[in-house]
Write a protein that holds these residues in place. Structure first.
Motif, mmCIF file in Angstrom:
data_model
loop_
_atom_site.group_PDB
_atom_site.id
_atom_site.type_symbol
_atom_site.label_atom_id
_atom_site.label_comp_id
_atom_site.label_asym_id
_atom_site.label_seq_id
_atom_site.Cartn_x
_atom_site.Cartn_y
_atom_site.Cartn_z
ATOM 1 N N GLU A 192 0.826 -1.206 0.000
ATOM 2 C CA GLU A 192 0.000 0.000 0.000
ATOM 3 C C GLU A 192 0.861 1.257 0.000
ATOM 4 N N GLN A 193 1.892 1.264 0.832
ATOM 5 C CA GLN A 193 2.766 2.432 0.909
ATOM 6 C C GLN A 193 3.521 2.631 -0.401
ATOM 7 N N TRP A 194 3.940 1.527 -1.022
ATOM 8 C CA TRP A 194 4.624 1.635 -2.315
ATOM 9 C C TRP A 194 3.680 2.252 -3.349
ATOM 10 N N ASP A 195 2.470 1.726 -3.431
ATOM 11 C CA ASP A 195 1.514 2.224 -4.421
ATOM 12 C C ASP A 195 1.199 3.702 -4.212
ATOM 13 N N ALA A 196 1.274 4.155 -2.950
ATOM 14 C CA ALA A 196 1.018 5.569 -2.652
ATOM 15 C C ALA A 196 2.242 6.442 -2.925
ATOM 16 N N GLY A 197 3.360 5.818 -3.321
ATOM 17 C CA GLY A 197 4.580 6.579 -3.615
ATOM 18 C C GLY A 197 5.385 6.939 -2.395
ATOM 19 N N HIS A 198 5.234 6.177 -1.312
ATOM 20 C CA HIS A 198 5.869 6.523 -0.041
ATOM 21 C C HIS A 198 6.990 5.573 0.369
ATOM 22 N N VAL A 199 7.453 4.713 -0.561
ATOM 23 C CA VAL A 199 8.543 3.782 -0.257
ATOM 24 C C VAL A 199 9.667 3.982 -1.254
ATOM 25 N N ALA A 200 10.846 4.279 -0.741
ATOM 26 C CA ALA A 200 12.054 4.349 -1.559
ATOM 27 C C ALA A 200 12.912 3.135 -1.233
ATOM 28 N N VAL A 201 13.342 2.412 -2.268
ATOM 29 C CA VAL A 201 14.262 1.288 -2.093
ATOM 30 C C VAL A 201 15.590 1.698 -2.715
ATOM 31 N N ILE A 202 16.581 1.865 -1.863
ATOM 32 C CA ILE A 202 17.903 2.306 -2.324
ATOM 33 C C ILE A 202 18.784 1.069 -2.433
ATOM 34 N N HIS A 203 19.164 0.737 -3.646
ATOM 35 C CA HIS A 203 19.864 -0.511 -3.919
ATOM 36 C C HIS A 203 21.380 -0.339 -3.852
ATOM 37 N N ASN A 204 22.056 -1.484 -3.720
ATOM 38 C CA ASN A 204 23.517 -1.558 -3.817
ATOM 39 C C ASN A 204 24.213 -0.661 -2.801
ATOM 40 N N VAL A 205 23.626 -0.611 -1.601
ATOM 41 C CA VAL A 205 24.181 0.197 -0.511
ATOM 42 C C VAL A 205 25.150 -0.679 0.284
ATOM 43 N N VAL A 206 26.227 -0.090 0.760
ATOM 44 C CA VAL A 206 27.227 -0.874 1.481
ATOM 45 C C VAL A 206 27.707 -0.131 2.724
ATOM 46 N N GLY A 207 27.890 -0.900 3.794
ATOM 47 C CA GLY A 207 28.527 -0.396 5.016
ATOM 48 C C GLY A 207 29.850 -1.104 5.167
ATOM 49 N N ALA A 208 29.946 -1.999 6.146
ATOM 50 C CA ALA A 208 31.161 -2.796 6.308
ATOM 51 C C ALA A 208 31.210 -3.896 5.244
#
Length: 483
Positions: free
Chosen positions: A122-138
């Motif tokens: 539901e949140q995705w369809d409303a435009g309220h979810v960002a998925v940030i790919h290929n993120v790295v920490g350690a």
């Protein structure tokens, strides 16, 4: 003077140096009057590629990324040996996932989300979810080091290096009465703020809210009409004597004791405010002034698995700390959910965890109806783990430690969609060689956390919260992450 007015005066005049953020305001509904960030740490290495899987079409080419991925992930998807072919993958995708379109369009996003995560869809369809790919920490694949890096928001942190958390740095930059609210059993290192020069990080700006309904200090009281035995009971006499002693004691010559005494005094005044706002229990029947919503209470019922109960208790704490706005100024909040180290039986374990977070009637769906539109615009969730999982499944129906992963950012103030390439072509060769290799980290976590810090602060945070380095995936613009 009635009790409520007395408590207000006590807080205003009671030496607020120890906890200057604790100033009560008028009673009101659960609300978020200022920009508030909720950090949700998923310890163990959550597989967001399992949550958002490549979409399959009926005429899917045998050499496409999606077909290669499903073949490499068949065991961790729980697909039986005799179903590991195109029709078996299509059947699994069709039954377990819902295909997504890019927010605000009819264009296929190329991936689907677990159908059991209805609130997230539901949140995705409303435009309220960002998925940030290929993120790295350690990149160590070590749980403790990777969690430390994520808590500190610093990819340069060496194992066991003591640095302030990025949440603590954020409230220090906000200044004033701002605090980090730790809604977990114990505050995460994320919450710790910078110490003085040469000193270790400290918890001076942390409010620990492990159980919001037991936050108030215990203090027995009696009414004028009560029997004498209640008034002269040993515990009552001792409590009154100690309060009178500390109230009359001059601590000017001992600043350490002065701070402790003042801290206790302010906490005791806060306790009255918390009880007045929330009451003394979870429901009206057991003394609640503001009852815990039934759907949230159901999450920490005795019949629930332990992980679910602990998570449900944190959602109660989140509900309550928002209701305590004015008593506690906590624009940065910390939550956690463990149990993501899915070396075995990933399909059942990970999906149960994801349901706890994102299903309808569970997780954040139990809180969202209690927030008005303005509050939802002012609240952002950032959800991340220590690292991701490897690209292919192992021999036990699970996946092993990886490096790169995704980060989820959710809220009405988020510009939803995909940031970064969810399925890079470089991975095709790895599937073809049947290697259990990693998602390549292309965006440093400091860029994600820095963008969120900018939003909370309402301007460029510079290097006061995180040190933004040069690792940023081509074409990714996190400056547009928040509306």
């Amino acid at each position: 003077m009635n009790r409520r007015d007395f408590l207000k005066l006590s807080l205003l005049a009671g030496g607020l140096a120890a906890f200057p953020g604790l100033i009560p305001t008028a009673f009101g509904a659960v609300s978020v009057p200022r920009r508030t960030l909720v950090s949700v740490t998923l310890g163990g290495g959550p597989d967001f590629r399992h949550l958002f899987a490549p979409a399959l079409a009926a005429n899917e080419p045998a050499d496409s990324y999606a077909m290669r991925w499903w073949a490499a992930r068949a065991t961790s998807q729980g697909i039986a040996a005799d179903q590991r072919h195109r029709d078996g993958y299509l059947q699994r995708f069709g039954s377990a996932y819902q295909a997504l379109t890019l927010p605000g369009t009819a264009q296929a996003a190329g991936l689907g989300v677990l159908a059991s995560c209805g609130w997230l869809k539901e949140q995705w369809d409303a435009g309220h979810v960002a998925v940030i790919h290929n993120v790295v920490g350690a990149t160590s694949r070590d749980h403790s080091h990777a969690l430390q890096v994520m808590d500190q928001g610093d990819r340069g942190s060496a194992p066991q290096e003591r640095k302030p958390g990025w949440g603590g740095r954020l409230v220090a930059t906000l200044g004033g009465n701002a605090r980090v609210g730790a809604l977990t059993r114990a505050p995460r290192p994320f919450c710790l703020g910078p110490g003085a020069a040469g000193q270790l990080p400290n918890a001076d700006r942390v409010v620990s809210i492990a159980n919001s309904r037991a936050l108030a200090l215990a203090e027995r009281s009696f009414a004028p009409g009560d029997p004498t035995w209640k008034k002269v009971a040993a515990e009552q006499v001792l409590a009154r004597s100690l309060k009178a002693y500390y109230a009359g004691r001059d601590f000017a010559a001992d600043p350490v004791l002065a701070r402790l005494a003042n801290h206790e005094k302010v906490l005791r005044a806060l306790s009255g405010g918390v009880k007045a706002r929330l009451g003394s229990g979870d429901t009206v029947a057991d003394g609640a002034v503001l009852p815990v919503p039934d759907p949230i209470r159901a999450l920490y019922a005795a019949s629930e698995p332990y992980n679910s109960r602990y998570w449900g208790g944190q959602l109660r704490n989140l509900h309550d700390v928002l209701a305590l706005t004015g008593l506690i100024d906590a624009p940065v909040l910390s939550m956690e959910y463990g149990g993501w180290d899915t070396h075995k039986q990933q399909q059942s374990v990970a999906e149960a965890n994801f349901r706890d977070l994102f299903a309808k009637g569970r997780g954040f769906d139990t809180l969202w109806p209690n927030l008005d539109a303005g509050s939802r615009r002012n609240l952002v969730l950032v959800i991340y783990g220590d690292f991701g999982r490897q690209l292919a499944a192992n021999g036990d129906g699970g996946t092993d430690h990886g490096r790169g992963n995704a980060v989820l950012v959710i809220g009405d103030g988020v510009r939803g969609g995909l940031y970064g390439n969810p399925f890079p072509e470089r991975e095709l060769a790895l599937f073809g060689r049947n290697l259990n290799d990693d998602i390549l980290g292309l965006t440093g976590i400091e860029h994600v956390f820095g963008a969120l810090a900018d939003w909370v602060l309402g301007g460029d945070s510079g290097t006061s919260v995180v040190n933004r380095g040069g690792l940023l995936e081509t074409g990714v613009d996190l400056g547009r992450l928040m509306v």
